[in-house]
Design an enzyme around this catalytic site. Structure first.
Site, PDB file in Angstrom:
ATOM      1  N   GLY A 151       0.835  -1.198   0.000  1.00 52.32           N
ATOM      2  CA  GLY A 151       0.000   0.000   0.000  1.00 52.32           C
ATOM      3  C   GLY A 151       0.867   1.242   0.000  1.00 52.32           C
ATOM      4  NE  ARG A 152      -0.574   6.582   3.282  1.00 53.00           N
ATOM      5  CZ  ARG A 152      -1.360   7.337   4.052  1.00 53.00           C
ATOM      6  NH1 ARG A 152      -1.736   8.530   3.634  1.00 53.00           N
ATOM      7  NH2 ARG A 152      -1.780   6.879   5.219  1.00 53.00           N
ATOM      8  CB  SER A 172      -0.916  -7.981   0.069  1.00 57.51           C
ATOM      9  OG  SER A 172      -1.464  -7.305  -1.048  1.00 57.51           O
ATOM     10  CB  THR A 231       7.594  -0.377  11.088  1.00 60.09           C
ATOM     11  OG1 THR A 231       7.360  -0.499   9.673  1.00 60.09           O
ATOM     12  CG2 THR A 231       9.086  -0.452  11.364  1.00 60.09           C
ATOM     13  NE  ARG A 233      -1.460  -0.560  14.687  1.00 58.69           N
ATOM     14  CZ  ARG A 233      -0.914   0.540  14.171  1.00 58.69           C
ATOM     15  NH1 ARG A 233       0.346   0.503  13.765  1.00 58.69           N
ATOM     16  NH2 ARG A 233      -1.598   1.652  14.057  1.00 58.69           N
ATOM     17  CD  GLU A 262       2.963  -1.347  20.650  1.00 55.24           C
ATOM     18  OE1 GLU A 262       2.536  -0.161  20.649  1.00 55.24           O
ATOM     19  OE2 GLU A 262       3.396  -1.903  19.629  1.00 55.24           O
ATOM     20  CG  HIS A 281       4.367   1.617  18.197  1.00 51.01           C
ATOM     21  ND1 HIS A 281       3.139   1.036  18.403  1.00 51.01           N
ATOM     22  CD2 HIS A 281       4.319   2.150  16.951  1.00 51.01           C
ATOM     23  CE1 HIS A 281       2.381   1.217  17.324  1.00 51.01           C
ATOM     24  NE2 HIS A 281       3.079   1.894  16.437  1.00 51.01           N
TER      25      HIS A 281
END
Length: 314
Positions: A151-152, A172, A231, A233, A262, A281
């Protein structure tokens, strides 16, 4: 109006936006995470407005129901999977978002890739302790960068990989060959992605179908020299399977910014594994993005007070 600003770990919220423009508002900033849902309800009782930093504090239906005075919940970013927006709407709570840009996370992804490839944490530690070179890094030119998601954010990471001279491949569930080719990337099968990648970087949204997508079987397919980077989830990667793969040297190393829970527990095994580069994070934690977050949060509150809420989540 009583406003709670949550999870300001760096203690910068008040300095990055014009909160004084919210005349007569009482503002309290919370700088530590809450222990559990009960503490969230106890600590935030009586607040009219809550400003939540991304997904650090969860707002499921039962928490929202306990916040009987809440009228406006602002989340930094345009979406927030930790907020039950439908439940908020039923309770008469307006949920608004803010602007967001993805490039800080792409930049951190590359910081982690380079740190793992060149063994930077160990080299820095050696210099600080009076030593010198302790390891042998690996170069990236000519290596294969695998993107789990294009994606982006995945596309931005791919573009930088191409600048390093890497071959870029991706998979994906919905990725087509044409869409990948538009970004100079080769679409491959799921198994081929894991088998061919020298660096595998995760860039998917957490959902029912992506939770645990990278498990023991997928890690076993990877090269013993491969670097896994997450980076996105934490729960997309089976955390226990990853720890075991690192301990057994099934893969070369991992560079991780996100975790199942977290903040990560003080005794979390990823904190001590020599072949894991870990950060807390911070993919989105830049001054520039925080300025967008807090500026827009103030605008959201002002618009709500005027009876014309903006950036409302649906």
């Amino acid at each position: 109006m009583k406003i709670a600003v949550l999870d300001d770990y760096q203690r910068v919220a008040r300095s990055l936006a014009d909160w004084d423009s919210l005349d007569a508002a009482e503002i309290r900033v919370f700088t530590e995470p809450f222990a559990d849902a009960d503490e969230v309800v106890r600590a935030l009782a009586g607040f009219d407005v809550i400003v939540a930093m991304r997904e650090r504090t969860r707002f499921p239906a039962e928490v929202l129901a306990g916040l009987t005075g809440l009228r406006l919940l602002v989340s930094t970013g345009p979406v927030n999977a930790a907020i039950d927006v439908a439940a908020a709407r039923e309770l008469g709570v307006v949920v608004c978002g803010t602007g967001y840009v993805a490039h800080p996370t792409a930049e951190l992804t590359w910081a982690l890739i380079l740190a793992a490839a060149r063994n930077i944490p160990a080299e820095v530690r050696s210099v600080r302790e009076g030593g010198w070179q302790v390891g042998l890094g690996v170069g990236l030119r000519g290596k294969t960068l695998g993107l789990l998601g294009l994606g982006r954010l995945g596309s931005e990471v791919a573009r930088i990989g191409q600048a390093f001279g890497m071959d870029t491949i991706a998979w994906s569930q919905n990725l087509t060959a044409d869409r990948a080719a538009e970004r100079g990337v080769t679409a491959v099968s799921r198994d081929a992605l894991f088998q061919r990648a020298d660096v595998l970087s995760v860039h998917l949204v957490l959902s029912a179908r992506t939770r645990g997508l990278v498990g023991a079987a997928e890690l076993a397919m990877m090269k013993p020299t491969a670097i896994l980077v997450n980076t996105s989830r934490g729960p997309i990667v089976d955390e226990q399977a990853l720890v075991e793969a690192l301990r057994q040297k099934t893969i070369g190393s991992a560079a991780i910014d996100v975790y199942d829970t977290e903040p990560a527990a003080a005794d979390h095994p990823l904190r001590t594994l020599e072949n894991a580069v870990v950060t807390p994070h911070i993919g989105y934690v830049t001054r520039e993005l925080y300025e967008i977050f807090y500026r827009d949060a103030v605008e959201d509150i002002a618009a709500f007070r005027s009876g014309q809420p903006i950036r409302v989540m649906r």
